[in-house]
Design a protein around this motif. Structure first.
Motif, PDB file in Angstrom:
ATOM      1  N   PRO A 150      -0.309  -7.563  -1.491  1.00 61.79           N
ATOM      2  CA  PRO A 150      -1.479  -8.066  -0.745  1.00 61.79           C
ATOM      3  C   PRO A 150      -1.117  -8.555   0.651  1.00 61.79           C
ATOM      4  CG  PRO A 150      -1.415  -8.965  -2.979  1.00 61.79           C
ATOM      5  CD  PRO A 150      -0.096  -8.318  -2.745  1.00 61.79           C
ATOM      6  N   VAL A 151       0.048  -9.180   0.780  1.00 62.78           N
ATOM      7  CA  VAL A 151       0.484  -9.703   2.074  1.00 62.78           C
ATOM      8  C   VAL A 151       0.763  -8.563   3.048  1.00 62.78           C
ATOM      9  CG1 VAL A 151       2.255 -11.070   3.247  1.00 62.78           C
ATOM     10  CG2 VAL A 151       1.443 -11.759   0.986  1.00 62.78           C
ATOM     11  N   LEU A 152       1.393  -7.519   2.559  1.00 64.25           N
ATOM     12  CA  LEU A 152       1.752  -6.401   3.435  1.00 64.25           C
ATOM     13  C   LEU A 152       0.540  -5.562   3.820  1.00 64.25           C
ATOM     14  CD1 LEU A 152       5.105  -5.356   1.763  1.00 64.25           C
ATOM     15  CD2 LEU A 152       4.805  -6.389   4.025  1.00 64.25           C
ATOM     16  N   ILE A 155       0.876   3.292  -3.198  1.00 64.80           N
ATOM     17  CA  ILE A 155       0.035   4.349  -2.637  1.00 64.80           C
ATOM     18  C   ILE A 155      -1.454   4.099  -2.917  1.00 64.80           C
ATOM     19  CG2 ILE A 155      -0.519   6.803  -2.711  1.00 64.80           C
ATOM     20  CD1 ILE A 155       1.996   6.133  -1.116  1.00 64.80           C
ATOM     21  N   PRO A 156      -1.851   3.756  -4.139  1.00 61.33           N
ATOM     22  CA  PRO A 156      -3.276   3.467  -4.349  1.00 61.33           C
ATOM     23  C   PRO A 156      -3.802   2.340  -3.456  1.00 61.33           C
ATOM     24  CG  PRO A 156      -2.183   3.782  -6.451  1.00 61.33           C
ATOM     25  CD  PRO A 156      -1.103   3.749  -5.416  1.00 61.33           C
ATOM     26  N   ALA A 157      -2.969   1.324  -3.214  1.00 59.16           N
ATOM     27  CA  ALA A 157      -3.392   0.227  -2.337  1.00 59.16           C
ATOM     28  C   ALA A 157      -3.568   0.723  -0.904  1.00 59.16           C
ATOM     29  CB  ALA A 157      -2.379  -0.910  -2.384  1.00 59.16           C
ATOM     30  N   LEU A 158      -2.714   1.624  -0.472  1.00 57.83           N
ATOM     31  CA  LEU A 158      -2.836   2.190   0.871  1.00 57.83           C
ATOM     32  C   LEU A 158      -4.084   3.050   0.992  1.00 57.83           C
ATOM     33  CD1 LEU A 158       0.884   3.195   1.509  1.00 57.83           C
ATOM     34  CD2 LEU A 158      -0.373   1.319   2.604  1.00 57.83           C
ATOM     35  N   ARG A 159      -4.408   3.783  -0.044  1.00 61.32           N
ATOM     36  CA  ARG A 159      -5.609   4.610  -0.005  1.00 61.32           C
ATOM     37  C   ARG A 159      -6.866   3.751   0.077  1.00 61.32           C
ATOM     38  NH1 ARG A 159      -5.400   9.608  -4.154  1.00 61.32           N
ATOM     39  NH2 ARG A 159      -7.224  10.115  -2.855  1.00 61.32           N
ATOM     40  N   VAL A 160      -6.851   2.638  -0.633  1.00 59.68           N
ATOM     41  CA  VAL A 160      -7.987   1.712  -0.532  1.00 59.68           C
ATOM     42  C   VAL A 160      -8.102   1.165   0.890  1.00 59.68           C
ATOM     43  CG1 VAL A 160      -8.866  -0.540  -1.284  1.00 59.68           C
ATOM     44  CG2 VAL A 160      -7.971   1.078  -2.969  1.00 59.68           C
ATOM     45  N   ALA A 161      -6.963   0.826   1.485  1.00 57.99           N
ATOM     46  CA  ALA A 161      -6.973   0.307   2.860  1.00 57.99           C
ATOM     47  C   ALA A 161      -7.484   1.355   3.839  1.00 57.99           C
ATOM     48  CB  ALA A 161      -5.572  -0.149   3.252  1.00 57.99           C
ATOM     49  N   MET A 162      -7.108   2.608   3.645  1.00 59.57           N
ATOM     50  CA  MET A 162      -7.572   3.665   4.542  1.00 59.57           C
ATOM     51  C   MET A 162      -9.069   3.888   4.431  1.00 59.57           C
ATOM     52  SD  MET A 162      -4.639   6.636   4.621  1.00 59.57           S
ATOM     53  CE  MET A 162      -3.976   6.490   2.964  1.00 59.57           C
ATOM     54  N   ALA A 163      -9.609   3.657   3.261  1.00 63.06           N
ATOM     55  CA  ALA A 163     -11.049   3.866   3.036  1.00 63.06           C
ATOM     56  C   ALA A 163     -11.883   2.643   3.414  1.00 63.06           C
ATOM     57  CB  ALA A 163     -11.294   4.230   1.573  1.00 63.06           C
ATOM     58  N   GLY A 164     -11.235   1.573   3.780  1.00 61.96           N
ATOM     59  CA  GLY A 164     -11.941   0.336   4.084  1.00 61.96           C
ATOM     60  C   GLY A 164     -12.552   0.321   5.473  1.00 61.96           C
ATOM     61  N   PRO A 165     -13.270  -0.754   5.795  1.00 63.61           N
ATOM     62  CA  PRO A 165     -13.996  -0.824   7.063  1.00 63.61           C
ATOM     63  C   PRO A 165     -13.140  -1.162   8.279  1.00 63.61           C
ATOM     64  CG  PRO A 165     -14.337  -2.846   5.799  1.00 63.61           C
ATOM     65  CD  PRO A 165     -13.534  -1.928   4.924  1.00 63.61           C
ATOM     66  N   ASP A 166     -11.913  -1.623   8.074  1.00 61.69           N
ATOM     67  CA  ASP A 166     -11.044  -2.034   9.176  1.00 61.69           C
ATOM     68  C   ASP A 166     -10.265  -0.818   9.677  1.00 61.69           C
ATOM     69  OD1 ASP A 166      -8.984  -3.020  10.821  1.00 61.69           O
ATOM     70  OD2 ASP A 166      -8.877  -4.910   9.722  1.00 61.69           O
ATOM     71  N   ALA A 167     -10.664  -0.265  10.825  1.00 61.62           N
ATOM     72  CA  ALA A 167     -10.040   0.955  11.353  1.00 61.62           C
ATOM     73  C   ALA A 167      -8.573   0.739  11.691  1.00 61.62           C
ATOM     74  CB  ALA A 167     -10.808   1.441  12.571  1.00 61.62           C
ATOM     75  N   TRP A 168      -8.237  -0.454  12.167  1.00 60.37           N
ATOM     76  CA  TRP A 168      -6.852  -0.727  12.533  1.00 60.37           C
ATOM     77  C   TRP A 168      -5.959  -0.771  11.298  1.00 60.37           C
ATOM     78  CZ3 TRP A 168      -3.876  -0.047  16.427  1.00 60.37           C
ATOM     79  CH2 TRP A 168      -2.688  -0.774  16.604  1.00 60.37           C
ATOM     80  N   ARG A 169      -6.460  -1.398  10.234  1.00 60.10           N
ATOM     81  CA  ARG A 169      -5.697  -1.428   8.983  1.00 60.10           C
ATOM     82  C   ARG A 169      -5.617  -0.020   8.388  1.00 60.10           C
ATOM     83  NH1 ARG A 169      -7.777  -5.523   6.863  1.00 60.10           N
ATOM     84  NH2 ARG A 169      -6.011  -6.904   7.234  1.00 60.10           N
TER      85      ARG A 169
END
Length: 242
Positions: free
Chosen positions: A51-53, A83-97
């Protein structure tokens, strides 16, 4: 030097950018120490750090983002949870993240559907380094993933002027391994002058150019913009249209 995770982690959430950068660097070094010490059971550490990263790859300080991405790339080889956590981040609303997450998966050579919007969005970033990094990663991914080529073609058609310009340059390089001429030729009439010029220069990089497209470029010698007329004239001459 031994790095104390219990001291590092709170600093990653501090308001001071210098402190966050120092903590992100220290965390990357701490993971190297754990590997060198022969750590085998990574699951508890991944659960603590993930979560921190993921928060770190959305940090507005590029250095924090990069060190966080380095850590996530390392941990992705140790745990299937990353990898699943990264995919969630890519699909999220924060374009920079999303860009930070795509940075990790792109460096690993993976392609996921969520990467398309993240990389395409990064091609319109105000930061020139980010734009070119996104284009560079996409260029490499396109060698093994047709989806990456398709994404760039779609960006050239529908992205912002800045993203379209980057997409044109990217497709010019992709022409060494993909058939992109038709996608480029379709944008020779782009309303943005800089995009039109980028498309002309991209076509000039293709290993072969069809006769109709040569004619299209030669016709741009009559473009209303002098900048485009000069570029088209030079490229048309190289393509045998003196």
């Amino acid at each position: 030097m031994a790095y104390d995770l219990e001291r590092i982690l709170p600093a990653l959430n501090q308001g001071d950018a210098a402190a966050r950068l120092s903590a992100a660097y220290a965390l990357e070094q701490a993971l190297k120490e754990q590997l060198e010490a022969g750590r085998i059971d990574w699951a508890p550490l991944v659960a603590q750090l993930l979560p921190v990263l993921v928060q770190g790859i959305g940090d507005q300080h590029k250095g924090v983002q990069v060190h966080s991405a380095n850590c996530l790339e390392f941990l992705a080889y140790q745990s299937e949870a990353v990898i699943p956590a990264l995919r969630v981040a890519m699909a999220g609303p924060d374009a920079w993240r999303a860009w930070g997450a795509a940075l990790v998966t792109a460096r690993m050579g993976y392609w996921f559907p969520e990467m398309g919007p993240a990389l395409s969005g990064a091609m319109s970033a105000p930061d020139r380094d980010v734009r070119w990094a996104a284009a560079g990663f996409t260029l490499q991914l396109g060698r093994n993933h047709q989806e990456a080529v398709t994404m760039v073609e779609q960006t050239l058609e529908t992205g912002s002027p800045l993203a379209r310009k980057m997409a044109a340059y990217c497709l010019g390089a992709m022409g060494q391994y993909a058939g992109v001429e038709s996608a480029l030729a379709a944008r020779l009439g782009d309303p943005d002058r800089d995009v039109r010029r980028a498309v002309i220069l991209a076509i000039d990089k293709l290993p072969a150019v069809s006769e109709p497209v040569k004619d299209q470029i030669a016709a741009l010698r009559q473009d209303p913009d002098e900048f485009i007329r000069r570029t088209a004239s030079a490229v048309a001459a190289k393509l045998g249209r003196p």
